[in-house]
Design a protein around this motif. Structure first.
Motif, PDB file in Angstrom:
ATOM      1  N   VAL A 165       0.908  -1.293   0.008  1.00  0.00           N
ATOM      2  CA  VAL A 165       0.119   0.111   0.150  1.00  0.00           C
ATOM      3  C   VAL A 165       0.887   1.181   0.167  1.00  0.00           C
ATOM      4  N   ALA A 166       2.069   1.223   0.845  1.00  0.00           N
ATOM      5  CA  ALA A 166       2.850   2.325   0.718  1.00  0.00           C
ATOM      6  C   ALA A 166       3.593   2.570  -0.661  1.00  0.00           C
ATOM      7  N   GLY A 167       3.817   1.614  -1.104  1.00  0.00           N
ATOM      8  CA  GLY A 167       4.450   1.681  -2.481  1.00  0.00           C
ATOM      9  C   GLY A 167       3.528   2.364  -3.468  1.00  0.00           C
ATOM     10  N   LEU A 168       1.975   2.149  -3.284  1.00  0.00           N
ATOM     11  CA  LEU A 168       1.116   2.930  -4.148  1.00  0.00           C
ATOM     12  C   LEU A 168       0.724   4.201  -3.541  1.00  0.00           C
ATOM     13  N   VAL A 169       0.553   4.683  -2.600  1.00  0.00           N
ATOM     14  CA  VAL A 169      -0.091   5.804  -2.092  1.00  0.00           C
ATOM     15  C   VAL A 169       0.699   6.663  -0.831  1.00  0.00           C
ATOM     16  N   GLY A 170       1.977   5.949  -0.652  1.00  0.00           N
ATOM     17  CA  GLY A 170       2.694   6.697   0.305  1.00  0.00           C
ATOM     18  C   GLY A 170       2.315   6.385   1.946  1.00  0.00           C
ATOM     19  N   ALA A 171       2.755   7.179   2.574  1.00  0.00           N
ATOM     20  CA  ALA A 171       2.533   6.859   4.154  1.00  0.00           C
ATOM     21  C   ALA A 171       1.318   7.162   4.649  1.00  0.00           C
ATOM     22  N   PHE A 172       0.759   6.335   5.630  1.00  0.00           N
ATOM     23  CA  PHE A 172      -0.542   6.575   6.370  1.00  0.00           C
ATOM     24  C   PHE A 172      -0.590   7.767   7.122  1.00  0.00           C
ATOM     25  N   GLU A 173      -1.732   8.644   6.743  1.00  0.00           N
ATOM     26  CA  GLU A 173      -1.799   9.991   7.592  1.00  0.00           C
ATOM     27  C   GLU A 173      -2.888   9.920   8.255  1.00  0.00           C
ATOM     28  N   GLY A 174      -3.930   9.150   8.339  1.00  0.00           N
ATOM     29  CA  GLY A 174      -5.278   9.047   9.164  1.00  0.00           C
ATOM     30  C   GLY A 174      -6.240   8.620   8.465  1.00  0.00           C
ATOM     31  N   PHE A 175      -7.383   8.689   9.010  1.00  0.00           N
ATOM     32  CA  PHE A 175      -8.662   8.374   8.680  1.00  0.00           C
ATOM     33  C   PHE A 175      -9.337   9.569   7.827  1.00  0.00           C
ATOM     34  N   GLY A 176      -9.955   9.272   6.902  1.00  0.00           N
ATOM     35  CA  GLY A 176     -10.387  10.010   5.745  1.00  0.00           C
ATOM     36  C   GLY A 176     -11.831  10.574   6.142  1.00  0.00           C
ATOM     37  N   PRO A 177     -12.275  11.495   5.327  1.00  0.00           N
ATOM     38  CA  PRO A 177     -13.580  12.311   5.655  1.00  0.00           C
ATOM     39  C   PRO A 177     -14.734  11.212   5.659  1.00  0.00           C
TER      40      PRO A 177
END
Length: 208
Positions: free
Chosen positions: A148-160
């Protein structure tokens, strides 16, 4: 459809509640009155959901597609169907029960997702069923999160947006918006009839 469950009756009641809420919000409020506003807003939200459901049913009766309805609501046609549709069990020809009996599914799913994403697997594992417990090792978790990190980078939190809870077959399924540095994803957690996690996935937000 007639009586208080009809669309005109529910719409009129919603208009009354919205008008009362607007009048209350415009008036000078004592501290405790803000709780009354919350109660009125909650009741209006529940009633608005009933009105929306009836509007969707009537739109379907008029021949509109799930794609049209989903586009209008900003979801996929499958998500619209899962929320508002009336699936027929092909085995019996009867309406399938879509009632979500697991009342704390959203809260539990958010906590489990948090534990998995923040490397608190000792806290998450008691919620897994035997099959997931055996398969979802630390190595598997690490490889999945790295992909997942390779696709969209680092996890930042829950979305809206709130978690989306529905019943699919014998499972209660919860989708949770996730925010990453280069894009959005969602966690999908499926609970079995024993309320154990039978599936945990991180998938693109547009996945049905």
């Amino acid at each position: 459809m007639s009586g208080s469950s009809s669309l005109p009756a529910l719409s009129a009641l919603l208009a009354e509640q919205a008008s009362a809420l607007a009048a209350a919000a415009a008036s000078p409020l004592a501290p405790l009155s803000y709780l009354d506003l919350i109660r009125q807003a909650r009741d209006a939200e529940v009633l608005a959901g009933q009105v929306l459901k009836l509007c969707v049913q009537q739109s379907r009766d008029a021949g509109h597609t799930w794609q049209e309805i989903g586009d209008l609501l900003g979801v996929t046609r499958q998500a619209a169907f899962q929320r508002f549709g009336k699936p027929i069990d092909p085995r019996t020809g009867e309406l399938m029960d879509k009632t979500v009996h697991m009342t704390d599914a959203a809260e539990r799913a958010v906590q489990i997702a948090t534990d998995v994403l923040e490397d608190r697997m000792d806290e998450a594992r008691p919620s897994f069923d035997a099959q997931v417990l055996a398969a979802f090792t630390d190595e598997v978790r690490g490889e999945a999160l790295a992909t997942v990190a390779g696709l969209v980078g680092a996890f930042e939190g829950f979305g809206p947006g709130d978690p989306f809870v529905r019943r699919i077959g014998d499972h209660t399924v919860v989708d949770i918006p996730l925010r990453y540095e280069a894009g959005d994803m969602k966690a999908r957690i499926a609970f079995d009839t024993d309320e154990k996690v039978a599936g945990f996935f991180i998938i693109p937000p547009e996945t049905p």
